[in-house]
Motif scaffolding. Structure first.
Motif, short mmCIF file in Angstrom:
data_model
loop_
_atom_site.label_atom_id
_atom_site.label_comp_id
_atom_site.label_asym_id
_atom_site.label_seq_id
_atom_site.Cartn_x
_atom_site.Cartn_y
_atom_site.Cartn_z
N ASP A 108 14.71 40.79 -10.72
CA ASP A 108 15.83 41.69 -11.01
C ASP A 108 17.14 41.24 -10.39
O ASP A 108 18.18 41.85 -10.64
N ASP A 109 17.12 40.17 -9.60
CA ASP A 109 18.36 39.60 -9.07
C ASP A 109 18.95 38.55 -10.00
O ASP A 109 20.00 37.97 -9.70
N ILE A 128 16.18 25.44 -26.09
CA ILE A 128 17.35 26.28 -26.30
C ILE A 128 17.62 27.05 -25.01
O ILE A 128 16.75 27.74 -24.47
N ALA A 129 18.82 26.91 -24.48
CA ALA A 129 19.14 27.53 -23.19
C ALA A 129 18.98 29.04 -23.23
O ALA A 129 18.55 29.65 -22.24
N TRP A 130 19.31 29.68 -24.35
CA TRP A 130 19.20 31.14 -24.46
C TRP A 130 17.78 31.61 -24.16
O TRP A 130 17.58 32.69 -23.60
N HIS A 131 16.78 30.79 -24.51
CA HIS A 131 15.38 31.16 -24.28
C HIS A 131 14.89 30.77 -22.89
O HIS A 131 14.13 31.51 -22.27
N ARG A 132 15.30 29.60 -22.42
CA ARG A 132 14.68 29.02 -21.22
C ARG A 132 15.48 29.21 -19.94
O ARG A 132 14.96 28.98 -18.85
N VAL A 133 16.74 29.60 -20.03
CA VAL A 133 17.50 29.94 -18.83
C VAL A 133 17.45 31.46 -18.71
O VAL A 133 18.07 32.17 -19.50
N LEU A 134 16.69 31.94 -17.74
CA LEU A 134 16.53 33.39 -17.60
C LEU A 134 17.85 34.06 -17.27
O LEU A 134 18.14 35.16 -17.74
N GLY A 135 18.68 33.37 -16.46
CA GLY A 135 19.97 33.95 -16.11
C GLY A 135 20.61 33.20 -14.97
O GLY A 135 20.18 32.11 -14.58
N ILE A 136 21.65 33.81 -14.42
CA ILE A 136 22.46 33.22 -13.36
C ILE A 136 22.33 34.07 -12.11
O ILE A 136 22.29 35.30 -12.17
N LEU A 137 22.27 33.42 -10.95
CA LEU A 137 22.26 34.12 -9.67
C LEU A 137 23.69 34.33 -9.18
O LEU A 137 24.64 33.73 -9.70
N ASP A 138 23.84 35.17 -8.17
CA ASP A 138 25.18 35.46 -7.65
C ASP A 138 25.88 34.22 -7.12
O ASP A 138 27.11 34.16 -7.08
N ASP A 139 25.11 33.21 -6.67
CA ASP A 139 25.72 31.99 -6.14
C ASP A 139 26.00 30.96 -7.23
O ASP A 139 26.41 29.83 -6.93
N GLY A 140 25.77 31.32 -8.50
CA GLY A 140 26.06 30.42 -9.61
C GLY A 140 24.90 29.56 -10.05
O GLY A 140 25.01 28.87 -11.08
N LYS A 141 23.80 29.56 -9.32
CA LYS A 141 22.65 28.75 -9.74
C LYS A 141 22.01 29.34 -10.99
O LYS A 141 22.05 30.55 -11.22
N TRP A 142 21.41 28.46 -11.80
CA TRP A 142 20.69 28.88 -12.98
C TRP A 142 19.23 29.09 -12.62
O TRP A 142 18.68 28.38 -11.77
N VAL A 143 18.59 30.06 -13.26
CA VAL A 143 17.15 30.26 -13.12
C VAL A 143 16.51 29.84 -14.43
O VAL A 143 16.74 30.44 -15.48
N VAL A 144 15.72 28.76 -14.35
CA VAL A 144 15.11 28.16 -15.53
C VAL A 144 13.65 28.57 -15.61
O VAL A 144 12.94 28.62 -14.58
N ILE A 145 13.19 28.89 -16.81
CA ILE A 145 11.80 29.27 -17.03
C ILE A 145 10.99 28.01 -17.33
O ILE A 145 11.18 27.36 -18.37
N GLU A 173 14.96 27.38 -9.64
CA GLU A 173 16.41 27.34 -9.44
C GLU A 173 16.93 25.99 -9.85
O GLU A 173 16.28 24.96 -9.65
N ALA A 174 18.14 25.97 -10.43
CA ALA A 174 18.76 24.72 -10.86
C ALA A 174 20.27 24.81 -10.67
O ALA A 174 20.85 25.90 -10.73
N VAL A 175 20.88 23.67 -10.45
CA VAL A 175 22.33 23.59 -10.25
C VAL A 175 22.94 22.78 -11.40
O VAL A 175 22.49 21.66 -11.68
N PHE A 176 23.94 23.35 -12.06
CA PHE A 176 24.61 22.65 -13.16
C PHE A 176 25.73 21.77 -12.62
O PHE A 176 26.54 22.21 -11.80
N THR A 177 25.76 20.54 -13.09
CA THR A 177 26.83 19.59 -12.76
C THR A 177 27.45 19.08 -14.05
O THR A 177 26.74 18.48 -14.87
N PRO A 178 28.74 19.32 -14.28
CA PRO A 178 29.36 18.82 -15.51
C PRO A 178 29.56 17.31 -15.43
O PRO A 178 29.85 16.75 -14.36
#
Length: 362
Positions: A285-286, A230-247, A254-259
């Motif tokens: 905290d970033d 579940i993304a709500w649990h495992r994606v800690l959040g988003i960085l200012d450059d749009g990258k996802w931080v995955v736990i 760091e991860a990059v989303f591609t549609p």
């Protein structure tokens, strides 16, 4: 210099005895006319952004400039005056303030600067026991809503699991006052004092996810999935450059989303993938976590049985039912929460005007 900095950050971000000098999570101080609730929302380029709400008494309002609706008297209270008491009006206080950290009476505290209405970066909110549906109870005895099937006791932290709400040992009394950075609390170790202005805390992964491509799957009645999670649990959040931080199981990545879908928010099934580029080596905290975490939970196939077992209602006229752990309130919302991080949650939740959604303490 090093020893001075170390000494500074080993102090609690705690309460002091004047609303003029302190704005923070335990502002109530035990006096009736300090009845103002505060939640740390995030950061702006100019400082920290806090939400204030409540109905304080009229005697000590001069330091809440711009937040007091003096035309809205919501009750009355009695305050000491000479040998007796005098009755004062209660006013509605609601809004955002900019605050700065200051050293006062050997403690690091927040001092109100001015009213604030600009954008902010949401603070980092971690999962507990791998779950980012949790809430911390401040009071002894039952939770605020007695009909809920929750563990009793002061300083109890609960998480929502498949069988309902259960107590977790990961939360304790420290969550009451000094957790201004819950991600530092979880990822930095219990020996730290957790300050959002303290030294950075990093938790880079050991490499197990590097190079992985995780499918992103959108469902009509479930939370968004990233790989098997579940993304709500495992994606800690988003960085200012749009990258996802995955736990990952061994740290943060760091991860990059591609549609892959033409309209990822208009289709169901696999709508894209994230490519894990490597360990995340920045400060926790970033990372910008979703508004609504950790207490807001959508009543969908992933959660409905557990929420009803805990005593929550999962019905509402219009929208997807959402509940706030520890409360009986039900909100009718769109798909923002279950589709995060494909869509931001802050805008729609701020419009609700219920600032309890932004706190993790009931």
């Amino acid at each position: 210099m090093g020893s001075a900095v170390e000494a500074l950050f080993k102090h609690w971000l705690g309460c002091i005895f004047s609303i003029k000098e302190y704005i923070g999570p335990c502002i109530y101080i035990g006096h009736d006319y300090y009845d103002v609730n505060v939640a740390l929302l995030g950061r702006s380029p100019r400082g920290f952004v806090l939400a204030l709400w409540g109905d304080p008494c009229g005697e000590r309002l001069e330091n809440l400039n711009g937040l007091v609706a003096r035309e809205r008297v919501v009750g009355s209270c009695k305050v000491p005056s000479g040998d007796g008491f005098v009755e004062m009006p209660r006013y509605e206080v609601k809004g955002f303030v900019l605050a700065k950290p200051v050293l006062k009476y050997r403690a690091l505290v927040f001092q109100l600067v001015e009213r604030y209405e600009g954008p902010f970066r949401r603070i980092c909110i971690p999962p507990l026991e791998g779950i980012r549906w949790w809430m911390h109870n401040l009071v002894s005895g039952p939770w605020i809503t007695p009909e809920l099937n929750y563990p009793e006791g002061e300083h109890v932290t609960v998480v929502l699991k498949d069988n309902g709400v259960v107590q977790t040992p990961e939360g304790d009394e420290k969550l009451t006052d000094i957790i201004y950075s819950p991600c530092k609390y979880v990822f930095g170790g219990r020996w730290l004092y957790w300050s959002p202005v303290g030294p950075p805390v990093r938790a880079p992964g050991a490499g197990s996810l590097t190079g992985a491509e995780l499918p992103v799957v959108r469902s009509p009645s479930r939370y968004l999935r990233v790989g098997p999670w579940i993304a709500w649990h495992r994606v800690l959040g988003i960085l200012d450059d749009g990258k996802w931080v995955v736990i990952g199981d061994d740290g943060l990545y760091e991860a990059v989303f591609t549609p892959t879908a033409k309209d990822p928010l208009g289709e169901f099934g696999e709508v894209g993938y994230v490519k894990v580029t490597g360990p995340y080596t920045g400060d926790v905290d970033d990372v910008r976590s979703p508004c609504g975490a950790p207490g807001l939970v959508a009543c969908v196939d992933d959660t409905r049985e557990a929420l009803t077992s805990a005593g929550h209602r999962c019905d509402i006229d219009g929208g997807i039912p959402h509940v706030l752990l520890g409360y009986s309130t039900v909100y009718g919302l769109g798909r923002e929460v279950i589709d995060w991080p494909l869509v931001d949650t802050c805008g729609v939740l701020l419009k609700l005007g219920d600032f309890w959604i932004f706190d993790w303490r009931s």
